[in-house]
Scaffold this motif. Sequence first.
Motif, mmCIF file in Angstrom:
data_model
loop_
_atom_site.group_PDB
_atom_site.id
_atom_site.type_symbol
_atom_site.label_atom_id
_atom_site.label_comp_id
_atom_site.label_asym_id
_atom_site.label_seq_id
_atom_site.Cartn_x
_atom_site.Cartn_y
_atom_site.Cartn_z
ATOM 1 N N LEU A 111 0.836 -1.212 0.000
ATOM 2 C CA LEU A 111 0.000 0.000 0.000
ATOM 3 C C LEU A 111 0.860 1.246 0.000
ATOM 4 O O LEU A 111 0.697 2.144 -0.832
ATOM 5 N N LEU A 143 -9.529 8.880 -0.351
ATOM 6 C CA LEU A 143 -9.190 8.263 0.939
ATOM 7 C C LEU A 143 -7.908 8.888 1.474
ATOM 8 O O LEU A 143 -6.848 8.785 0.855
ATOM 9 N N GLU A 201 -4.370 7.561 9.913
ATOM 10 C CA GLU A 201 -3.325 6.896 10.730
ATOM 11 C C GLU A 201 -1.970 6.957 10.020
ATOM 12 O O GLU A 201 -0.926 6.970 10.662
ATOM 13 N N ARG A 241 -10.681 9.927 6.282
ATOM 14 C CA ARG A 241 -11.201 8.795 7.046
ATOM 15 C C ARG A 241 -10.722 8.881 8.487
ATOM 16 O O ARG A 241 -9.534 9.094 8.734
ATOM 17 N N ASP A 275 -8.089 4.417 11.673
ATOM 18 C CA ASP A 275 -8.356 2.985 11.490
ATOM 19 C C ASP A 275 -7.043 2.214 11.532
ATOM 20 O O ASP A 275 -6.580 1.695 10.523
ATOM 21 N N ARG A 297 -10.500 -2.090 15.458
ATOM 22 C CA ARG A 297 -10.142 -1.214 14.338
ATOM 23 C C ARG A 297 -11.334 -0.332 13.991
ATOM 24 O O ARG A 297 -12.439 -0.549 14.449
ATOM 25 N N MET A 333 -17.535 3.868 4.972
ATOM 26 C CA MET A 333 -16.940 2.863 4.099
ATOM 27 C C MET A 333 -17.817 1.627 4.157
ATOM 28 O O MET A 333 -18.431 1.350 5.198
ATOM 29 N N GLU A 381 -17.122 -2.005 4.184
ATOM 30 C CA GLU A 381 -15.953 -2.875 4.282
ATOM 31 C C GLU A 381 -16.268 -4.243 4.873
ATOM 32 O O GLU A 381 -15.397 -5.108 4.908
ATOM 33 N N GLY A 401 -14.606 -0.084 0.624
ATOM 34 C CA GLY A 401 -13.245 -0.424 1.060
ATOM 35 C C GLY A 401 -13.041 -1.887 0.714
ATOM 36 O O GLY A 401 -13.218 -2.769 1.547
ATOM 37 N N THR A 402 -12.675 -2.112 -0.527
ATOM 38 C CA THR A 402 -12.689 -3.501 -1.022
ATOM 39 C C THR A 402 -11.503 -4.323 -0.525
ATOM 40 O O THR A 402 -11.497 -5.532 -0.696
ATOM 41 N N ARG A 420 -5.829 -10.474 4.690
ATOM 42 C CA ARG A 420 -5.053 -9.730 3.691
ATOM 43 C C ARG A 420 -3.572 -10.029 3.790
ATOM 44 O O ARG A 420 -2.835 -9.895 2.822
ATOM 45 N N CYS A 424 -12.420 2.861 -2.732
ATOM 46 C CA CYS A 424 -11.076 3.312 -2.381
ATOM 47 C C CYS A 424 -10.152 2.155 -2.012
ATOM 48 O O CYS A 424 -9.034 2.376 -1.574
ATOM 49 N N GLY A 425 -10.613 0.908 -2.182
ATOM 50 C CA GLY A 425 -9.719 -0.236 -1.976
ATOM 51 C C GLY A 425 -8.699 -0.269 -3.111
ATOM 52 O O GLY A 425 -8.842 0.459 -4.113
#
Length: 924
Positions: free
Chosen positions: A491, A607, A611, A665, A668, A713, A792, A794, A815-816, A828, A880-881
Amino acid sequence: MKQSAMKANTATSKTKTSSSTTSAKSHTYVYNFGKQTDGNASMRELLGGKGANLAEMAAIGLPVPPGFTISTEVCTYFYAHERSYPRALSGDVKTAIALIESQMKKVFGGKDNPLLVSVRSGARDSMPGMMDTILNLGLNDITVEGLASISDNPRFAWDCYRRFIQMYGDVVMGVQAADEESHDPFHELLDALKKSLGKPQDSDLNAGDLQVLVGQYKELIRKRTGKAFPQDAYEQLWGAVGAVFGSWKNERAILYRQQYGIPAEWGTAVNVQAMVFGNAGDDSATGVAFTRDPANGEKAFYGEYLVNAQGEDVVAGVRTPKPIAAMEKELPESFAALEKVRTKLEKHFKDMQDFEFTIEKGRLFMLQTRNGKRTGLAAIRIAVEMVKEKLMDQRTALLKIPAESVDSLLVPIFDTKSQKEAQMIGKGLPAGPGAATGRIAFTAAAAEIESRKGNKVVLCRTETSPDDLKGMLYSQGILTTRGGVSSHAALVARQLGKVCVCGAGEVTINYERRTLSAGGVVLQEGDYISINGTTGAIYKGLIESADSEVKRVLEGAMKPEKSYTFELFQTVMEWSDKYRRMRIRTNADTPAMAETAVAYGAEGIGLCRTEHMFFEGDRIDYMRQMILAVDQVQRREALKKLLPFQRKDFVGLFKAMAGRPVTIRLLDPPLHEFLPQDDAVRRQLADKLGLPLEFVIERIKALHEENPMLGCRGCRLGILYPEITEMQVRAVFEAAAAVMTAKNPVPVNPEIMIPLVGFKQELADQLAIVHRVAKEVMAKNGIQIDYLVGTMIEVPRAAITAEEIAEQAQFFSFGTNDLTQTTLGLSRDDMGLFYDEYQRKEIYNKNPFASLDQTGVGKLMQFAVENGRKSRPDLKLGICGEHAGDPDSIEFCHRLGLHYVSCSPPRVPIARLAAAQAALREKK
Ligand code: PEP
Ligand code: MG
């Protein structure tokens, strides 16, 4: 039998438009090309790519040796009926052969002037080299004499005959090497003969020698199969046709189909075509050519040829072909004819063509044409230049460019030659495209030190955490041995535009010994390593690479007019923006990222992971202090320190985005990513915060989660500690007020997004805080700030209860990453162990974290869109994923009717093109 023949006809009537196909008698399985041409380029499904294009070339007057195509329906029939043929086929084939005979003025199996044919496969999509081919069919002990006398070249005739027996013996009669260790038995005989005669080259053998070899080949076949080599031309033909249909199911072809997603039901067609001879003397040749350069797209004739040779010689690489340009001198008339064909092909097919030709005694013949495969750069250049040349319009051109190609204009690239020479030591998941080379650093600190010395660095970690960000910034690329394409490393790398290979399970990193081992090689810290984030390949040593021109222009390091690549990039982007419906936003957390994204064409931030704003410098420690806090007093103290950072960052973001929407956001953080695991870092943290080390260790233990991705989360954190949400919302609105009321005011368009919501009550809880704080800040500043609050989607529950969630949310952003994780019940971060096997077994065609699982996750999205709109018709919808940067997923989002996709900055241009393509495909 009757019934099955009827069945085949019924199937046909679906694909053919002619009403005559409904009657069994008029139905045909055979399509001629030549003087009489029955097919055309649009009939790929029935005639295969090769057959359809041969028909098309014949129809537009290009010199195609006459022949016919046995349709793919016959292949379907063949496999449905124990490898037999429809009854009508044999008569159709005879008629078609007669038509070739009359055009060539030769007789199939005739002793004086024999017609020879080639038998080739041809599926709907080309499957180069995967299926079988037979050349020179029709030769036997008698016709070979006829060919010798009519060509006045006995050596040529006997050479054709021995090649034919060799191919036929191998492909049709199965006379092959016993195993991988042993040699081809025909080649063994050829070599033995050359040795016994003291003639080192094939070309040293004369007609008599070849005649002896033919005898030996036939004997070999008899011995191996117990059968004689067939002398009857029709028997040969049916043997060859059966072998070609049979090769649709050979191991190679099956593997290829799996790789490229070609369905087994398509089947292959078979093309039977009069032979022309590139090996008929020094005025004859054979070759392959591209109408433009497939590597860089330049409008230059590109290809190679061999004089006095058959096609297989070019492919086999026994003799080195000459570049096509040399033909201008060697065979000037043929070259001129070929140039004309090149122009005509492009004008007609309106695409770069890759074609095969043969020159027989100075006469040019076309044996095949197809759209040529090309690099990303070539795809873009060819499309743009073909529009300039009026060969196609912008819409067609955009659809011809694979969206991913745009990447090849943006990423640093390896020098092709150096990459070829480098030693590949392993492979991981291609997670951040491009090429990076540098010295190995195992820690962020080592990366910084190396980089400050002026060296390039590749940060190699088992996995990355926020502690590594600094190291990532100092590195050219990031290699991890664990984690998938939406892992932290991937990411962050993509957002920063860094090259990244992740989840390289076969690579072992030993931090204590400071070694990295892979593929039998052990590298030390400081040794050079190179990674290709486009393919996932990992190499030992240094490979040269450079920044792309487009990037240099966008960063102001190069003048736009100096770069043709940039001109191409701009053109494609402008055209894309004209045709797309969806907006393109970006995932960006810092003003610098936002600026890069805007330069790439982002129209908003979809997005901002707040954090991620705490990764740098002291902030991470205050963030940790906040997480470690045992009560509200301690937490508020930490939050007080974080507020100014947040506000400052939002000011920067709002300024960079200049009135474009900015989706922020709320916090998270998967806790494990933020808590130090390393003893030394824990000690440092304790010292810095003035806390006893034991306290820090105890708190980390207390906060430990077995499944941190499914733990405290998202909104759960804000619900547990409302003061966090309060601080963040305050920072957003105070920043907005500051920017709006500054000396040079800038408009702001904030959208507050609540993560990981599954219950409408969760959303309501957080919404109350957002609205209360917003009101307070606006009242204090005496201004009105327009903002949206959304959520989102998710977790499956959010999608399933979309109707009631949309009562509260003004927008949904899918949030895929998490929606895939939670729908598939698949972490993930932990798929590395079984991913390869799943891919090999085709359980996943594509990595579901990289390309949307449309049938599963996609269904939930569709449900959420439809039901969300029921309670709020003007619901704003986005994604936004990580999938938002994947062209297939983008097309899916377009079909769902989403308003925007939000991807990492370097993928914005790809998304612009992919969104345009989705809109254009829908109209088609
Ligand atoms: C997501 O889950 O798709 C998402 C964008 O959020 P994150 O990756 O930060 O969990
Ligand atoms: Mg998420």
